[in-house]
Design an enzyme around this catalytic site. Structure first.
Site, mmCIF file in Angstrom:
data_model
loop_
_atom_site.group_PDB
_atom_site.id
_atom_site.type_symbol
_atom_site.label_atom_id
_atom_site.label_comp_id
_atom_site.label_asym_id
_atom_site.label_seq_id
_atom_site.Cartn_x
_atom_site.Cartn_y
_atom_site.Cartn_z
ATOM 1 C CG ASP A 195 -1.995 -1.023 1.188
ATOM 2 O OD1 ASP A 195 -2.431 -1.494 2.243
ATOM 3 O OD2 ASP A 195 -2.405 -1.364 0.071
ATOM 4 N N GLY A 242 -7.261 3.610 3.718
ATOM 5 C CA GLY A 242 -6.455 4.476 4.583
ATOM 6 C C GLY A 242 -5.875 3.716 5.746
ATOM 7 C CG PHE A 243 -6.454 4.123 8.845
ATOM 8 C CD1 PHE A 243 -7.295 5.096 8.305
ATOM 9 C CD2 PHE A 243 -5.270 4.518 9.441
ATOM 10 C CE1 PHE A 243 -6.956 6.452 8.379
ATOM 11 C CE2 PHE A 243 -4.922 5.871 9.526
ATOM 12 C CZ PHE A 243 -5.776 6.838 8.992
ATOM 13 C CG ASP A 298 -7.311 -4.046 -0.190
ATOM 14 O OD1 ASP A 298 -6.475 -3.288 -0.717
ATOM 15 O OD2 ASP A 298 -7.289 -4.364 1.014
ATOM 16 N N GLY A 299 -9.939 -5.141 2.085
ATOM 17 C CA GLY A 299 -10.452 -4.360 3.222
ATOM 18 C C GLY A 299 -11.421 -5.193 4.049
ATOM 19 N N GLY A 300 -10.973 -5.604 5.244
ATOM 20 C CA GLY A 300 -11.847 -6.370 6.139
ATOM 21 C C GLY A 300 -11.991 -7.826 5.754
ATOM 22 C CB SER A 341 -6.114 -7.093 10.405
ATOM 23 O OG SER A 341 -6.145 -5.764 10.072
HETATM 24 C C1 DX5 Z 1 -6.851 0.214 2.639
HETATM 25 C C2 DX5 Z 1 -5.731 -0.724 2.324
HETATM 26 C C3 DX5 Z 1 -6.018 -2.173 2.675
HETATM 27 C C4 DX5 Z 1 -5.864 -2.485 4.126
HETATM 28 C C5 DX5 Z 1 -6.406 -3.857 4.394
HETATM 29 O O1 DX5 Z 1 -6.838 0.693 3.836
HETATM 30 O O2 DX5 Z 1 -5.576 -0.679 0.934
HETATM 31 O O3 DX5 Z 1 -5.119 -3.021 1.968
HETATM 32 O O4 DX5 Z 1 -4.518 -2.419 4.479
HETATM 33 O O5 DX5 Z 1 -6.309 -4.110 5.750
HETATM 34 P P1 DX5 Z 1 -7.262 -5.190 6.460
HETATM 35 O O6 DX5 Z 1 -7.113 -6.460 5.708
HETATM 36 O O7 DX5 Z 1 -6.739 -5.262 7.860
HETATM 37 O O8 DX5 Z 1 -8.657 -4.635 6.370
#
Ligand code: DX5
Length: 224
Positions: A37, A140-141, A169-171, A192
């Site tokens: 990222d 962002g996170f 991508d995300g969660g 995560s």
């Molecule tokens: C957006 C990023 C994601 C994030 C995924 O924030 O592009 O790749 O790091 O993190 P998890 O899998 O923990 O949601």
């Protein structure tokens, strides 16, 4: 429809080069591809490592670069090599301009869309790229909650483009990886649920099993 074998891709969201190398080292034994990222603090409210940290990355694994930055072409022109560059539809005026730079530098191009962006905005690009990232969080996170409503977009794209790679991508965790794959996604990005796990190898394996079950469900549903 044929079952598409899904791929689990760890996402690395870090600020320091040593953390980038440390995470690559930790996942390399278990995956073929890693997503890095890159955030500019403007397109998304966070900053990460920059272009200069991408030099001399470890061999033996493929890299996707997820550009969460304004004017991604200005960043990409400094990065040479066989990368998959994923740029956001919200940050480009002309795909052709970006495509030219990516090709010149030896890479491939994918397109990403955020949950808050009108879905129709990404469709015209899908005739020109073979890789689309449907964001399932507002970027962002890491550690945010999966937005299940985005599966409608995955279904829509899979209906229109049988062979395109659809990434989410995300969660993503065991539960949501199954659900996203059952909607038609075949690339599952996770941070995560991999890096916070006690055993990274086991976490990747469980994500893979869930995603494969989801892909089988999708194949059954789509064969009518
Ligand atoms: C957006 C990023 C994601 C994030 C995924 O924030 O592009 O790749 O790091 O993190 P998890 O899998 O923990 O949601």
């Amino acid at each position: 429809m044929v079952f598409m074998k899904p791929e689990i891709i760890p996402a690395i969201l870090v600020q320091l080069r040593e953390d980038l190398f440390d995470r690559i080292r930790k996942v390399k034994p278990y995956v073929d591809t890693v997503q890095i990222d890159i955030m500019d603090g403007m397109f998304v409210p966070n900053n990460t490592i920059g272009v200069k940290h991408l030099r001399g990355l470890p061999e033996g694994v493929k890299y996707e670069l997820h550009w969460m930055v304004l004017n991604p072409e200005r960043w990409i022109e400094k990065v040479h090599g066989d990368y998959l560059h994923i740029v956001h539809v919200e940050t480009i005026d002309s795909l052709d301009d970006v495509q030219k730079i990516v090709k010149k530098n030896g890479g491939r191009l994918g397109i990403a869309i955020n949950p808050g962006t009108q879905f129709e905005k990404v469709l015209p690009y899908l005739k020109k790229v073979d890789y689309v990232l449907v964001m399932t969080v507002n970027p962002g996170f890491s550690g945010q909650k999966y937005i299940k409503g985005m599966e409608e977009r995955v279904r829509e794209i899979r209906k229109k483009f049988k062979d395109i790679d659809i990434e989410v991508d995300g969660g993503l965790d065991k539960k949501t990886a199954y659900s996203a794959a059952a909607a038609g996604a075949n690339k599952i990005v996770a941070a995560s649920s991999i890096f916070k796990a006690f055993s990274i190898g086991k976490a990747v394996k469980e994500l893979q099993e869930s995603a494969e079950k989801g892909c089988k469900t999708w194949a059954k549903k789509s064969s009518g």
